[in-house]
Design an enzyme around this catalytic site. Sequence first.
Site: not given
Length: 313
Positions: A124, A146
């Site tokens: 990501t 995250y």
Amino acid sequence: MKILVTGAAGFIGSHTAERLAELGHSVVGIDNFCDYYSPELKSLNANALMDFGVQMVKSDLREAGTYKILAKDFDYIFHFAAQPGISSTSTFEDYFTNNILATKLLCDFALQCNQLKMFVNIGTSSIYGLEATFPETKAPEPASNYGVTKLAAEQLVLQRARMKQIKACSLRLYSVIGPRERPEKMYTKLIDLGLKNRPFPLFEGSEKHLRSFTYVGDIVDGLVSVIGKEDILNNEIINLGTEVEHTTQEGIDAVSQVLNKSIQIQKMPKRFGDQVRTKANIDKAKRLLNYNPQTTLLQSVELQVAWFIKNFL
């Protein structure tokens, strides 16, 4: 080829599994169908995959027993499964177990797959930090649980490549949008609330945030193009996204245009950890994958609105 897709009932995982099946591969999808978001949506995705001949397995990658029911004859593993996004309802343990522990166990399983050609980790842009405009050589500065745990997962996978145990790469994705997007994500929520004439909660200052909003079909083009390129991609990190930037406000305006109605806004306090700017640097993807995303923001929104109306109205 026989391919395992983890997180196959999710947004990008389901699109990738579907494309791989369309390309003639034998695809096994695995998902734990957790209730982080609507099980109804995951079931909808899974049913669509089964129509394409994808074998779906309901199991949790954090559980050792999962790996006893999986065959060990996979040629590729595409690893999407993760605790996603920035959420006040997700604990650090949620991120740790889903993103780090599960990836470690999956890497151990990959070593048992003697014909495995490549482990494709799905990373990501959140790994870069509050701004993600950089080439893959930039030192990561993640600013959320995250991002931190996805970085750790990425390194667990690439560690196995550096040790020459398997061939592996990691693809860092940028602001993916389109049909099947999760309910709490920006465009699905905008469409849902816009159709219901209810206000959209907008975090303070976020209307000026810049994003590489990338259509999921363009992302999948890049993902499936790794097949057959394991020698040149081994131990590589590659950004996938569009080089075109849009503000969050421009995204809101696009939904308003497609719905032909104004979007009501409810101002919310600033959220910590949100990226201020993402602009995909895809020079490496162009060179190694011949990657060339073409779908515009307005086209993406039109496709997502059509999907939403078909399935939820």
